[in-house]
Design a protein around this motif. Structure first.
Motif, PDB file in Angstrom:
ATOM      1  N   SER A  73      78.735 -38.371  74.407  1.00  0.00           N
ATOM      2  CA  SER A  73      79.407 -37.093  74.161  1.00  0.00           C
ATOM      3  C   SER A  73      79.710 -36.362  75.461  1.00  0.00           C
ATOM      4  N   ARG A 112      69.865 -26.829  79.155  1.00  0.00           N
ATOM      5  CA  ARG A 112      70.864 -26.858  78.072  1.00  0.00           C
ATOM      6  C   ARG A 112      70.721 -28.115  77.225  1.00  0.00           C
ATOM      7  N   MET A 116      69.927 -28.201  73.141  1.00  0.00           N
ATOM      8  CA  MET A 116      70.612 -29.014  72.135  1.00  0.00           C
ATOM      9  C   MET A 116      69.609 -29.799  71.306  1.00  0.00           C
ATOM     10  N   GLN A 119      67.798 -27.524  68.847  1.00  0.00           N
ATOM     11  CA  GLN A 119      68.646 -27.202  67.696  1.00  0.00           C
ATOM     12  C   GLN A 119      68.766 -28.406  66.760  1.00  0.00           C
ATOM     13  N   ALA A 136      77.842 -31.219  64.724  1.00  0.00           N
ATOM     14  CA  ALA A 136      77.905 -29.792  65.057  1.00  0.00           C
ATOM     15  C   ALA A 136      77.807 -29.577  66.566  1.00  0.00           C
ATOM     16  N   LEU A 137      76.937 -30.331  67.214  1.00  0.00           N
ATOM     17  CA  LEU A 137      76.778 -30.178  68.656  1.00  0.00           C
ATOM     18  C   LEU A 137      78.013 -30.662  69.416  1.00  0.00           C
ATOM     19  N   THR A 138      78.607 -31.768  68.976  1.00  0.00           N
ATOM     20  CA  THR A 138      79.802 -32.262  69.670  1.00  0.00           C
ATOM     21  C   THR A 138      80.985 -31.328  69.454  1.00  0.00           C
ATOM     22  N   ALA A 139      81.023 -30.670  68.311  1.00  0.00           N
ATOM     23  CA  ALA A 139      82.094 -29.692  68.080  1.00  0.00           C
ATOM     24  C   ALA A 139      82.000 -28.564  69.095  1.00  0.00           C
ATOM     25  N   ARG A 140      80.786 -28.176  69.449  1.00  0.00           N
ATOM     26  CA  ARG A 140      80.609 -27.125  70.444  1.00  0.00           C
ATOM     27  C   ARG A 140      81.012 -27.586  71.834  1.00  0.00           C
ATOM     28  N   LEU A 141      81.001 -28.895  72.051  1.00  0.00           N
ATOM     29  CA  LEU A 141      81.487 -29.438  73.317  1.00  0.00           C
ATOM     30  C   LEU A 141      83.010 -29.569  73.329  1.00  0.00           C
ATOM     31  N   GLY A 142      83.638 -29.286  72.191  1.00  0.00           N
ATOM     32  CA  GLY A 142      85.088 -29.348  72.101  1.00  0.00           C
ATOM     33  C   GLY A 142      85.648 -30.729  71.846  1.00  0.00           C
TER      34      GLY A 142
END
Length: 325
Positions: A73, A112, A116, A119, A136-142
């Motif tokens: 990711s 950081r 992650m 969470q 969800a975490l990868t979505a926050r990475l865009g």
């Protein structure tokens, strides 16, 4: 399944081409992550899915850490640190504070990165799936590309050396990957099932790529999940492996030792032998006899090299669809 012909004459720019194939990459460590990054440039995020090894996962510091899915990711998000792992520019204040409190810190994790993992652990402890937590975490990475854990159930790689069973992270970090390997176990693999997301990605794939990750400890846990292996075997898409060896050498980690344990040579031919009927062909920088192969440069130190290898991989896969049955 035939691939779009545009890939045969593609130019080496960084823009995804129209009519891109749907690509699934099986990945573990850095080699698989680099190839996935090249694929992202070639096919675009909406056509790329990475199924990542979770045999390295570890519960530590109150966090659920998924080293391989996170590594992939971070590469796809262009957030990988220059040291080759973790988020770029991360700090290590929590690790320093734990050391000050007398804790032995053998698994170094950035602040950081740790957040992650905490969470992720919270989602799982609340009854959520590992896949949901990671999406969800990868979505926050865009990320538009999907990075999917190989299973929501725990599978843990164990290594036997010098009479001692090591969890994989402890073997690689504390034991520095030393010692003759006597056995490898994927604990929990027999009971683990594939996720609906991973199965759907395989079923929809035009091309499946076995990334240049350690065939035993990075790809092996993925293939040990019977439902996943059956889906790969049943897929009409060409399955192409990329050798993790460059110039006959291992760039990182104890890949040669694990290949010796598996009973094959530390060569592209050995990798092809190990994968057997799973793959339709192999790409390497050395000649491989006995199976369809492409000989090319597999070094991926630059973005252009990563894109070029990704395009060559797709072109080679397309050529396999034209082979007589």
């Amino acid at each position: 399944m035939p691939l779009p012909g545009a890939f045969v004459t593609a130019t080496l720019d960084s823009q995804p081409l129209s009519n891109s194939p749907s690509v699934v990459v099986l990945a573990g460590g850095t080699g698989g992550a680099k190839l996935a990054r090249g694929m992202l440039d070639v096919v675009g995020g909406d056509r790329l899915t990475v199924i990542a090894n979770t045999g390295d996962d570890i519960e530590i510091y109150g966090a659920h850490v998924s080293p391989d899915p996170d590594l992939v990711s971070f590469w796809l998000a262009d957030r990988i640190d220059a040291r080759g792992w973790g988020l770029d520019g991360d700090t290590f204040h929590v690790m320093d504070a734990l050391r000050d409190l007398g804790e032995e810190i053998w698994f170094n994790l950035g602040d950081r990165d740790l957040a992650m993992g905490i969470q992720r652990a919270g989602v799982i402890s609340a009854g959520g799936r590992l896949t949901e937590a990671h999406i969800a975490l990868t979505a926050r990475l865009g990320l538009e590309a999907r990075v999917l854990p190989m299973s929501d159930q725990p599978v843990r790689t164990r290594v036997l050396t010098d009479g001692h069973w090591w969890p994989l992270q402890e073997f690689l970090i504390q034991a520095r990957g030393r010692g003759e390997i006597s056995d490898v176990l994927f604990a929990g693999a027999d009971a683990a099932s594939a996720t609906p997301e991973a199965l759907a990605a395989i079923q929809a794939a035009d091309v499946i790529v076995v990334g240049p990750s350690n065939p035993v400890i990075s790809i092996g846990p993925i293939l040990a999940i019977k439902e996943l292996r059956a889906a790969l075997d049943a897929s009409p898409a060409p399955v192409v492996a990329v050798s993790p060896l460059v110039g006959g050498q291992v760039l990182k980690g104890p890949t040669a030792a694990f290949l010796r344990w598996a009973g094959v040579s530390a060569s592209a031919a050995g990798v092809a032998e190990l994968y057997g009927e799973l793959i339709d062909g192999i790409i390497s920088d050395e000649k491989v006899s006995g199976s369809p192969s492409l000989t090319t440069n597999v070094l991926m130190d630059t973005a252009q090299q990563r894109r070029q290898l990704a395009r060559q991989t797709l072109d080679f896969a397309a050529s396999l669809t034209d082979r007589p049955a």
